[in-house]
Design a protein around this motif. Structure first.
Motif, PDB file in Angstrom:
ATOM      1  N   PRO A 144       3.484 -45.306   4.332  1.00  0.00           N
ATOM      2  CA  PRO A 144       3.977 -45.397   2.941  1.00  0.00           C
ATOM      3  C   PRO A 144       3.676 -44.188   2.258  1.00  0.00           C
ATOM      4  O   PRO A 144       2.898 -43.470   2.712  1.00  0.00           O
ATOM      5  CB  PRO A 144       3.008 -46.425   2.677  1.00  0.00           C
ATOM      6  CG  PRO A 144       1.870 -46.433   3.591  1.00  0.00           C
ATOM      7  CD  PRO A 144       2.318 -46.033   4.806  1.00  0.00           C
ATOM      8  N   ALA A 145       4.719 -43.970   1.159  1.00  0.00           N
ATOM      9  CA  ALA A 145       4.458 -42.875   0.226  1.00  0.00           C
ATOM     10  C   ALA A 145       3.190 -42.926  -0.305  1.00  0.00           C
ATOM     11  O   ALA A 145       2.870 -43.889  -0.750  1.00  0.00           O
ATOM     12  CB  ALA A 145       5.625 -42.768  -0.661  1.00  0.00           C
ATOM     13  N   ALA A 173       8.894 -39.659 -13.723  1.00  0.00           N
ATOM     14  CA  ALA A 173       8.807 -39.326 -12.624  1.00  0.00           C
ATOM     15  C   ALA A 173       8.105 -40.384 -11.567  1.00  0.00           C
ATOM     16  O   ALA A 173       7.914 -40.237 -10.351  1.00  0.00           O
ATOM     17  CB  ALA A 173       7.868 -38.114 -12.038  1.00  0.00           C
ATOM     18  N   ARG A 174       7.528 -41.637 -12.455  1.00  0.00           N
ATOM     19  CA  ARG A 174       6.890 -42.391 -11.629  1.00  0.00           C
ATOM     20  C   ARG A 174       5.637 -42.034 -10.704  1.00  0.00           C
ATOM     21  O   ARG A 174       5.364 -42.720  -9.828  1.00  0.00           O
ATOM     22  CB  ARG A 174       7.863 -43.182 -10.681  1.00  0.00           C
ATOM     23  CG  ARG A 174       9.030 -43.983 -11.149  1.00  0.00           C
ATOM     24  CD  ARG A 174      10.038 -44.614 -10.167  1.00  0.00           C
ATOM     25  NE  ARG A 174      10.730 -43.709  -9.347  1.00  0.00           N
ATOM     26  CZ  ARG A 174      10.649 -43.454  -8.105  1.00  0.00           C
ATOM     27  NH1 ARG A 174       9.479 -44.529  -7.463  1.00  0.00           N
ATOM     28  NH2 ARG A 174      11.254 -42.926  -7.344  1.00  0.00           N
ATOM     29  N   ALA A 175       4.824 -41.357 -11.510  1.00  0.00           N
ATOM     30  CA  ALA A 175       3.754 -41.043 -11.226  1.00  0.00           C
ATOM     31  C   ALA A 175       2.537 -42.161 -11.395  1.00  0.00           C
ATOM     32  O   ALA A 175       3.001 -43.168 -12.186  1.00  0.00           O
ATOM     33  CB  ALA A 175       2.963 -39.656 -11.818  1.00  0.00           C
ATOM     34  N   ASP A 176       1.708 -42.405 -10.582  1.00  0.00           N
ATOM     35  CA  ASP A 176       0.986 -43.676 -10.784  1.00  0.00           C
ATOM     36  C   ASP A 176      -0.295 -43.429 -11.659  1.00  0.00           C
ATOM     37  O   ASP A 176      -0.812 -44.543 -12.369  1.00  0.00           O
ATOM     38  CB  ASP A 176       0.218 -44.004  -9.165  1.00  0.00           C
ATOM     39  CG  ASP A 176       1.478 -44.274  -8.177  1.00  0.00           C
ATOM     40  OD1 ASP A 176       1.739 -45.572  -8.261  1.00  0.00           O
ATOM     41  OD2 ASP A 176       1.710 -43.384  -7.633  1.00  0.00           O
ATOM     42  N   TYR A 177      -0.853 -42.394 -11.940  1.00  0.00           N
ATOM     43  CA  TYR A 177      -2.042 -41.915 -12.676  1.00  0.00           C
ATOM     44  C   TYR A 177      -1.763 -40.815 -13.488  1.00  0.00           C
ATOM     45  O   TYR A 177      -1.265 -39.696 -12.943  1.00  0.00           O
ATOM     46  CB  TYR A 177      -3.255 -41.934 -11.786  1.00  0.00           C
ATOM     47  CG  TYR A 177      -3.636 -43.025 -10.957  1.00  0.00           C
ATOM     48  CD1 TYR A 177      -4.184 -44.247 -11.449  1.00  0.00           C
ATOM     49  CD2 TYR A 177      -3.271 -43.202  -9.771  1.00  0.00           C
ATOM     50  CE1 TYR A 177      -4.508 -45.235 -10.858  1.00  0.00           C
ATOM     51  CE2 TYR A 177      -3.721 -44.359  -9.110  1.00  0.00           C
ATOM     52  CZ  TYR A 177      -4.519 -45.231  -9.581  1.00  0.00           C
ATOM     53  OH  TYR A 177      -4.539 -46.360  -8.535  1.00  0.00           O
ATOM     54  N   GLY A 223      -1.901 -37.582   6.114  1.00  0.00           N
ATOM     55  CA  GLY A 223      -2.034 -39.084   5.862  1.00  0.00           C
ATOM     56  C   GLY A 223      -2.507 -39.474   4.598  1.00  0.00           C
ATOM     57  O   GLY A 223      -2.797 -40.693   4.333  1.00  0.00           O
ATOM     58  N   ALA A 224      -2.733 -38.606   3.687  1.00  0.00           N
ATOM     59  CA  ALA A 224      -3.573 -38.821   2.287  1.00  0.00           C
ATOM     60  C   ALA A 224      -2.613 -40.101   1.508  1.00  0.00           C
ATOM     61  O   ALA A 224      -1.602 -40.106   1.290  1.00  0.00           O
ATOM     62  CB  ALA A 224      -3.345 -37.669   1.494  1.00  0.00           C
ATOM     63  N   PRO A 225      -3.447 -41.210   1.226  1.00  0.00           N
ATOM     64  CA  PRO A 225      -2.702 -42.222   0.307  1.00  0.00           C
ATOM     65  C   PRO A 225      -2.533 -42.012  -0.961  1.00  0.00           C
ATOM     66  O   PRO A 225      -1.821 -42.743  -1.563  1.00  0.00           O
ATOM     67  CB  PRO A 225      -3.851 -43.429   0.701  1.00  0.00           C
ATOM     68  CG  PRO A 225      -4.832 -42.822   1.994  1.00  0.00           C
ATOM     69  CD  PRO A 225      -4.962 -41.434   1.499  1.00  0.00           C
ATOM     70  N   LEU A 226      -3.066 -40.910  -1.407  1.00  0.00           N
ATOM     71  CA  LEU A 226      -3.054 -40.604  -2.801  1.00  0.00           C
ATOM     72  C   LEU A 226      -2.884 -38.857  -2.909  1.00  0.00           C
ATOM     73  O   LEU A 226      -3.833 -38.250  -2.245  1.00  0.00           O
ATOM     74  CB  LEU A 226      -3.822 -41.000  -3.763  1.00  0.00           C
ATOM     75  CG  LEU A 226      -3.820 -40.486  -5.190  1.00  0.00           C
ATOM     76  CD1 LEU A 226      -4.157 -41.749  -6.095  1.00  0.00           C
ATOM     77  CD2 LEU A 226      -4.823 -39.410  -5.503  1.00  0.00           C
ATOM     78  N   VAL A 227      -2.064 -38.361  -3.466  1.00  0.00           N
ATOM     79  CA  VAL A 227      -2.317 -36.795  -3.869  1.00  0.00           C
ATOM     80  C   VAL A 227      -2.397 -36.496  -5.530  1.00  0.00           C
ATOM     81  O   VAL A 227      -1.715 -37.283  -6.103  1.00  0.00           O
ATOM     82  CB  VAL A 227      -0.733 -36.157  -3.284  1.00  0.00           C
ATOM     83  CG1 VAL A 227      -0.878 -35.972  -1.892  1.00  0.00           C
ATOM     84  CG2 VAL A 227       0.217 -36.716  -3.735  1.00  0.00           C
ATOM     85  N   ASP A 228      -2.958 -35.342  -5.750  1.00  0.00           N
ATOM     86  CA  ASP A 228      -3.593 -34.951  -7.012  1.00  0.00           C
ATOM     87  C   ASP A 228      -3.160 -33.546  -7.512  1.00  0.00           C
ATOM     88  O   ASP A 228      -3.439 -32.843  -6.625  1.00  0.00           O
ATOM     89  CB  ASP A 228      -5.081 -35.443  -7.417  1.00  0.00           C
ATOM     90  CG  ASP A 228      -5.443 -35.322  -8.503  1.00  0.00           C
ATOM     91  OD1 ASP A 228      -4.823 -34.589  -9.452  1.00  0.00           O
ATOM     92  OD2 ASP A 228      -6.381 -35.728  -8.868  1.00  0.00           O
ATOM     93  N   GLY A 238       8.853 -36.239  -6.656  1.00  0.00           N
ATOM     94  CA  GLY A 238       9.854 -36.304  -5.519  1.00  0.00           C
ATOM     95  C   GLY A 238       9.441 -35.871  -3.990  1.00  0.00           C
ATOM     96  O   GLY A 238       9.784 -36.663  -3.099  1.00  0.00           O
ATOM     97  N   ALA A 239       8.918 -34.643  -3.950  1.00  0.00           N
ATOM     98  CA  ALA A 239       8.297 -34.002  -2.765  1.00  0.00           C
ATOM     99  C   ALA A 239       7.427 -35.008  -2.149  1.00  0.00           C
ATOM    100  O   ALA A 239       7.215 -35.223  -0.903  1.00  0.00           O
ATOM    101  CB  ALA A 239       7.798 -32.367  -2.857  1.00  0.00           C
ATOM    102  N   ALA A 240       6.339 -35.566  -3.072  1.00  0.00           N
ATOM    103  CA  ALA A 240       5.323 -36.069  -2.496  1.00  0.00           C
ATOM    104  C   ALA A 240       5.730 -37.445  -1.838  1.00  0.00           C
ATOM    105  O   ALA A 240       5.210 -37.791  -0.715  1.00  0.00           O
ATOM    106  CB  ALA A 240       4.429 -36.485  -3.308  1.00  0.00           C
TER     107      ALA A 240
END
Length: 212
Positions: A2-3, A23-27, A181-186, A208-210
């Motif tokens: 999953p993304a 950009a639909r970032a989560d945090y 396989g990071a489930p979150l990127v910051d 977009g790239a993430a």
């Protein structure tokens, strides 16, 4: 796979916050470390926190902060989570978690494999681990654009949910996710046009790239 979820850290104005939401970032990360060029004063934190409400998660970043400073920021920005980026022990993390009733994210600075192993001590004390590049002594604890060897996280198995930070930008985030396989990127410096100045185009490109 999953993304990954996406956190954009060190947002300091409405334009950057709106770009993160678009950009639909989560945090959105709000920095309450006074020495940081991305420091957010309580009055502006209140404004951005209200603007973010119901649209994006609000994570406050603290470095060895006293309870009073955390309380002021939590109230001002109506934070959804507390990120600890200093030398906070598992005991301190648990204390903050209990006192404020919010999820605690603990940043682990990584330069070598044994640094990754330090995350295990926070099981039961924190809710989330964020692996970031270890910065040189005497410099800011994050947001320096430094990366570590992502292969250190390959096949990672820990008891806590986790994410990846440190030197991520639109050009390398897809590779970082593929390798770890990071489930979150910051990202912080990787979405800036100048120190502390977020660029809406880079925010859109990073998200977009993430996801790609």
């Amino acid at each position: 796979m999953p993304a990954p979820r996406i956190k954009l850290c060190g947002l300091t104005d409405g334009t950057a916050l709106d770009a993160a939401i678009a950009a639909r970032a989560d945090y959105a990360g709000f920095n309450f470390f006074p020495s940081s060029p991305r420091f957010l004063a309580p009055a502006l934190a209140a404004e951005l926190g209200a603007r973010a409400a119901g649209r994006i998660g609000r994570v406050g970043v603290f470095v060895d902060a006293a309870d009073a400073a955390i309380a002021e920021a939590v109230a001002a920005a109506q934070l959804d989570a507390i990120q600890l980026h200093g030398s906070e022990t598992p005991q301190r993390a648990a204390e903050i978690r209990n006192r404020f009733g919010l999820p605690v994210w603990r940043v682990i600075g990584v330069a070598k494999g044994e640094d990754v192993a330090k995350a295990a001590a926070y099981a039961g004390a924190a809710d989330f681990i964020l692996f970031d590049a270890k910065t040189p002594k005497g410099t800011l604890p994050g947001g320096m654009g430094l990366a570590f060897d992502w292969k250190l996280l390959a096949g990672l198995k820990i008891a806590l949910p986790w994410g990846l930070a440190g030197g991520l930008n639109p050009a390398n985030v897809a590779e970082a996710v593929r390798l770890t396989g990071a489930p979150l990127v910051d990202a912080a410096s990787g979405i800036e046009s100048a120190l502390g100045v977020k660029d809406p185009a880079l925010i859109a490109a990073f998200c977009g790239a993430a996801r790609a």
